[in-house]
Design a protein around this motif. Sequence first.
Motif, PDB file in Angstrom:
ATOM      1  N   LEU A 223       4.980   0.055 -12.195  1.00 30.39           N
ATOM      2  CA  LEU A 223       4.922   0.055 -10.735  1.00 30.39           C
ATOM      3  C   LEU A 223       6.268  -0.317 -10.128  1.00 30.39           C
ATOM      4  O   LEU A 223       6.922  -1.263 -10.569  1.00 30.39           O
ATOM      5  CB  LEU A 223       3.861  -0.930 -10.248  1.00 30.39           C
ATOM      6  CG  LEU A 223       2.398  -0.570 -10.527  1.00 30.39           C
ATOM      7  CD1 LEU A 223       1.495  -1.724 -10.110  1.00 30.39           C
ATOM      8  CD2 LEU A 223       2.004   0.704  -9.797  1.00 30.39           C
ATOM      9  N   GLN A 224       6.671   0.427  -9.118  1.00 31.48           N
ATOM     10  CA  GLN A 224       7.898   0.143  -8.389  1.00 31.48           C
ATOM     11  C   GLN A 224       7.519  -0.305  -6.982  1.00 31.48           C
ATOM     12  O   GLN A 224       7.164   0.516  -6.134  1.00 31.48           O
ATOM     13  CB  GLN A 224       8.788   1.399  -8.339  1.00 31.48           C
ATOM     14  CG  GLN A 224       9.231   1.913  -9.692  1.00 31.48           C
ATOM     15  CD  GLN A 224      10.160   0.932 -10.395  1.00 31.48           C
ATOM     16  OE1 GLN A 224      11.063   0.361  -9.787  1.00 31.48           O
ATOM     17  NE2 GLN A 224       9.930   0.746 -11.691  1.00 31.48           N
ATOM     18  N   LEU A 225       7.549  -1.596  -6.753  1.00 31.68           N
ATOM     19  CA  LEU A 225       7.157  -2.107  -5.444  1.00 31.68           C
ATOM     20  C   LEU A 225       8.305  -1.971  -4.455  1.00 31.68           C
ATOM     21  O   LEU A 225       9.469  -2.161  -4.802  1.00 31.68           O
ATOM     22  CB  LEU A 225       6.732  -3.574  -5.548  1.00 31.68           C
ATOM     23  CG  LEU A 225       5.564  -3.879  -6.496  1.00 31.68           C
ATOM     24  CD1 LEU A 225       5.146  -5.338  -6.353  1.00 31.68           C
ATOM     25  CD2 LEU A 225       4.382  -2.961  -6.236  1.00 31.68           C
TER      26      LEU A 225
ATOM     27  N   GLY B 231       0.796  -1.226   0.000  1.00 36.00           N
ATOM     28  CA  GLY B 231       0.000   0.000   0.000  1.00 36.00           C
ATOM     29  C   GLY B 231       0.822   1.267   0.000  1.00 36.00           C
ATOM     30  O   GLY B 231       0.288   2.359  -0.243  1.00 36.00           O
ATOM     31  N   GLU B 232       2.130   1.139   0.271  1.00 43.13           N
ATOM     32  CA  GLU B 232       3.016   2.304   0.234  1.00 43.13           C
ATOM     33  C   GLU B 232       3.504   2.632  -1.176  1.00 43.13           C
ATOM     34  O   GLU B 232       4.090   3.688  -1.405  1.00 43.13           O
ATOM     35  CB  GLU B 232       4.230   2.062   1.141  1.00 43.13           C
ATOM     36  CG  GLU B 232       3.883   1.922   2.616  1.00 43.13           C
ATOM     37  CD  GLU B 232       3.253   3.187   3.158  1.00 43.13           C
ATOM     38  OE1 GLU B 232       3.760   4.291   2.845  1.00 43.13           O
ATOM     39  OE2 GLU B 232       2.246   3.087   3.888  1.00 43.13           O
ATOM     40  N   ALA B 233       3.289   1.721  -2.129  1.00 39.95           N
ATOM     41  CA  ALA B 233       3.781   1.934  -3.489  1.00 39.95           C
ATOM     42  C   ALA B 233       2.932   2.964  -4.227  1.00 39.95           C
ATOM     43  O   ALA B 233       1.701   2.946  -4.126  1.00 39.95           O
ATOM     44  CB  ALA B 233       3.774   0.619  -4.261  1.00 39.95           C
ATOM     45  N   GLU B 234       3.593   3.841  -4.953  1.00 39.77           N
ATOM     46  CA  GLU B 234       2.862   4.792  -5.786  1.00 39.77           C
ATOM     47  C   GLU B 234       2.126   4.030  -6.875  1.00 39.77           C
ATOM     48  O   GLU B 234       2.698   3.185  -7.561  1.00 39.77           O
ATOM     49  CB  GLU B 234       3.827   5.794  -6.407  1.00 39.77           C
ATOM     50  CG  GLU B 234       3.141   6.884  -7.189  1.00 39.77           C
ATOM     51  CD  GLU B 234       4.105   7.944  -7.709  1.00 39.77           C
ATOM     52  OE1 GLU B 234       3.679   8.787  -8.522  1.00 39.77           O
ATOM     53  OE2 GLU B 234       5.284   7.914  -7.301  1.00 39.77           O
TER      54      GLU B 234
ATOM     55  N   ALA C  30      -2.609  -7.906 -13.819  1.00 38.52           N
ATOM     56  CA  ALA C  30      -1.787  -6.715 -14.024  1.00 38.52           C
ATOM     57  C   ALA C  30      -0.655  -6.617 -13.011  1.00 38.52           C
ATOM     58  O   ALA C  30       0.462  -6.200 -13.343  1.00 38.52           O
ATOM     59  CB  ALA C  30      -2.671  -5.467 -13.964  1.00 38.52           C
ATOM     60  N   ILE C  31      -0.915  -7.009 -11.751  1.00 40.08           N
ATOM     61  CA  ILE C  31       0.094  -6.856 -10.705  1.00 40.08           C
ATOM     62  C   ILE C  31       1.024  -8.060 -10.624  1.00 40.08           C
ATOM     63  O   ILE C  31       2.128  -7.969 -10.055  1.00 40.08           O
ATOM     64  CB  ILE C  31      -0.588  -6.613  -9.339  1.00 40.08           C
ATOM     65  CG1 ILE C  31       0.408  -6.068  -8.307  1.00 40.08           C
ATOM     66  CG2 ILE C  31      -1.214  -7.891  -8.809  1.00 40.08           C
ATOM     67  CD1 ILE C  31       0.945  -4.697  -8.605  1.00 40.08           C
ATOM     68  N   GLU C  32       0.620  -9.183 -11.185  1.00 39.01           N
ATOM     69  CA  GLU C  32       1.414 -10.408 -11.022  1.00 39.01           C
ATOM     70  C   GLU C  32       2.868 -10.253 -11.472  1.00 39.01           C
ATOM     71  O   GLU C  32       3.784 -10.672 -10.726  1.00 39.01           O
ATOM     72  CB  GLU C  32       0.755 -11.582 -11.754  1.00 39.01           C
ATOM     73  CG  GLU C  32       1.510 -12.882 -11.547  1.00 39.01           C
ATOM     74  CD  GLU C  32       0.864 -14.069 -12.246  1.00 39.01           C
ATOM     75  OE1 GLU C  32       1.364 -15.194 -12.046  1.00 39.01           O
ATOM     76  OE2 GLU C  32      -0.120 -13.885 -12.992  1.00 39.01           O
TER      77      GLU C  32
END
Length: 347
Positions: A90-92, A56-59, A145-147
Amino acid sequence: MTQPHGALLVGSVNYDDAEKTLRTAAEVLGPRLKRIPDGEVGRRFHWIMFQPDVLGEAEGIERIGAEPVWLRDLDARPLRIADGADPSSLQLPPLGYADAAIESYEIFRRLRDEGAIAEGVRFQVSLPTVVAVVGSFFFGDDRAAIEPAYTAALLRELEQITGAIPADDLAVQWDVASEIGIIERASGYGRTMEAWWDGDPFEGLVSRLVDLVDAVPENVEAGVHLCYGDAGERHFVEPSDAGTLVRFANAVVSGARRDLTWLHLPVPIDRDDDAFYAPLAELVPVGELYLGLVHREDGVEGAERRIAAASKVVPAFGVATECGIGRAPAGTTEGILETHAAVATAW
């Protein structure tokens, strides 16, 4: 009756800190253990439930719902990809597994230097699968999409762990629960557990786990813990027998390029009948097999009944609980460890 050789601690242990877990496990189980985990202490106490706080902290990732859903000090609200965010960009953040493993390994090494842990015992790191996290906390098209991003982030954690901990000190276990739920079409978190990719769900689950197993370097031990879930010490579905476990395990072992060092299969507390264990006759060989037949509720007597039933089919195995014991009632942990010691011999 077969006398089981060795014991496996599946992962979580209901102690507050890694040193107590490592020291107590070594004291109680000693030469029965080839590897010891840190107990998944701190925010890892409830398996993957701390991952929403991390992700949840990821932009570009948002929480679903206005109010936190508290699990002790964890906000378990699920996640979504924000409108307009590009999933491929996305940058996790670091997921937390590598940092925890490296910190606990230093404790492990100190205890070994002191003689509290025997030479030759490895430090065990348990990791979730991508299917578990993505399937639990994302919905609809967001899962596909997130996988890729979560897969890359998890493999970075593994790379950091294997880069920081010497290979001959390390054992990596993949925790596989959601996959079994999907195969069984079980209800998890109030909804039917389903795959999100095109094609056969079983084949997709196998290929994803095979990729994770093969990502563990050859000189690092690799294990798989299969599970039917452990929410409130209850499965998301009760298996009719060990058939699904055997079918899935056989496909993974056969598909992996590297050998599996150990395999863990759960055994429900009420199954001391021949029917449950019969499919184990078809299990392909693995380096070490552990049956999760130790339960706190019936201790040594119950474990021995299940050992007797399993012995009719499986010539050699070690013992374990069916899932981690990090959420077992306070004050029961040492009794559970002592049951392992009572029913299994040293290696």
